[in-house]
Design a protein around this motif. Structure first.
Motif, PDB file in Angstrom:
ATOM      1  N   TRP A 135      34.532  32.887  31.838  1.00 30.66           N
ATOM      2  CA  TRP A 135      35.636  32.501  32.719  1.00 30.66           C
ATOM      3  C   TRP A 135      36.521  33.723  32.876  1.00 30.66           C
ATOM      4  O   TRP A 135      36.879  34.375  31.886  1.00 30.66           O
ATOM      5  N   VAL A 136      36.875  34.048  34.106  1.00 33.62           N
ATOM      6  CA  VAL A 136      37.613  35.270  34.412  1.00 33.62           C
ATOM      7  C   VAL A 136      38.847  34.942  35.237  1.00 33.62           C
ATOM      8  O   VAL A 136      38.760  34.233  36.249  1.00 33.62           O
ATOM      9  N   ALA A 137      39.976  35.490  34.824  1.00 34.85           N
ATOM     10  CA  ALA A 137      41.208  35.390  35.606  1.00 34.85           C
ATOM     11  C   ALA A 137      41.247  36.552  36.596  1.00 34.85           C
ATOM     12  O   ALA A 137      40.797  37.659  36.293  1.00 34.85           O
ATOM     13  N   THR A 138      41.764  36.271  37.787  1.00 36.50           N
ATOM     14  CA  THR A 138      41.953  37.304  38.800  1.00 36.50           C
ATOM     15  C   THR A 138      43.358  37.154  39.366  1.00 36.50           C
ATOM     16  O   THR A 138      44.061  36.180  39.074  1.00 36.50           O
ATOM     17  N   ASP A 139      43.748  38.103  40.200  1.00 37.85           N
ATOM     18  CA  ASP A 139      45.021  37.986  40.907  1.00 37.85           C
ATOM     19  C   ASP A 139      44.838  37.300  42.256  1.00 37.85           C
ATOM     20  O   ASP A 139      45.773  37.187  43.035  1.00 37.85           O
ATOM     21  N   LEU A 140      43.626  36.838  42.547  1.00 38.25           N
ATOM     22  CA  LEU A 140      43.319  36.220  43.834  1.00 38.25           C
ATOM     23  C   LEU A 140      43.761  34.765  43.919  1.00 38.25           C
ATOM     24  O   LEU A 140      44.026  34.244  44.995  1.00 38.25           O
TER      25      LEU A 140
END
Length: 189
Positions: A35-40
């Motif tokens: 699971w990856v957090a992005t600024d999108l």
């Protein structure tokens, strides 16, 4: 010439979310899901990361009209990586297979764990249960890392490709989340 295919390992395993042809069960060696957090967006993306000790189940499917543009648009946060030699599948034809991984420049450098939409996870697990059965669901949880809190948005799904789930599907998701001690918290849009 090799036909272009992609390896899906998340929502693309759920064939109710797309109309890509000739979807076949497959296995990608040398990768794990994260699971990856992005600024999108404020919610996590599911991504594939290299991990020599792990392999993941998923589906391969033909790229529509041999044109990556539409799929690249759907997978806008991801980089498309070659994966042909790492994928085991039942098709005899020569294929050129790619896998999507959240691009390094898109990843957020937050210290808190990424927040996961339950409606997104529900869609993924519905697909895994449909294709691979409960053993596939167990494999999904075993080969997916960096879990954060799961935001319970089932009453008003925020995931754009959410699906109706049976009571059995939702109970299965809830069972695995509880067994893994993954916190489920209320969603407040």
């Amino acid at each position: 010439m090799s036909a272009p295919y992609f390896f899906g390992y998340g929502s693309l395993v759920n064939t109710k979310t797309h109309a890509y042809s000739n979807a076949q069960p497959a296995r990608l060696a040398g990768y794990k899901r994260v699971w990856v957090a992005t600024d999108l967006r404020p919610f996590a993306f599911l991504s594939a990361e290299p991990d020599a000790a792990t392999s993941i189940q998923g589906l391969i499917a033909h790229v529509p009209n041999d044109d990556w543009a539409a799929l690249d648009q759907r997978e806008f946060a991801y980089a498309r990586l070659p994966a042909t030699s790492a994928v085991t599948h039942p098709l005899p034809d020569p294929l050129s297979i790619a896998v999507y991984s959240v691009a390094p420049e898109r990843r957020a450098s937050r210290s808190e764990p990424p927040k996961i939409l339950l409606s997104y996870l529900d869609v993924v697990i519905q697909g895994y249960r449909s294709v691979f059965g409960e053993t596939g669901v167990a494999d999904f949880f075993a080969t997916t890392h960096k879990w954060g809190p799961v935001l319970n948005d089932r009453a008003s799904p925020a995931y754009p490709r959410h699906q109706r789930l049976s009571a059995q599907d939702t109970a299965l998701v809830d069972q695995f989340l509880a067994a893994q001690n993954i916190p489920v918290v209320p969603y407040a849009p």
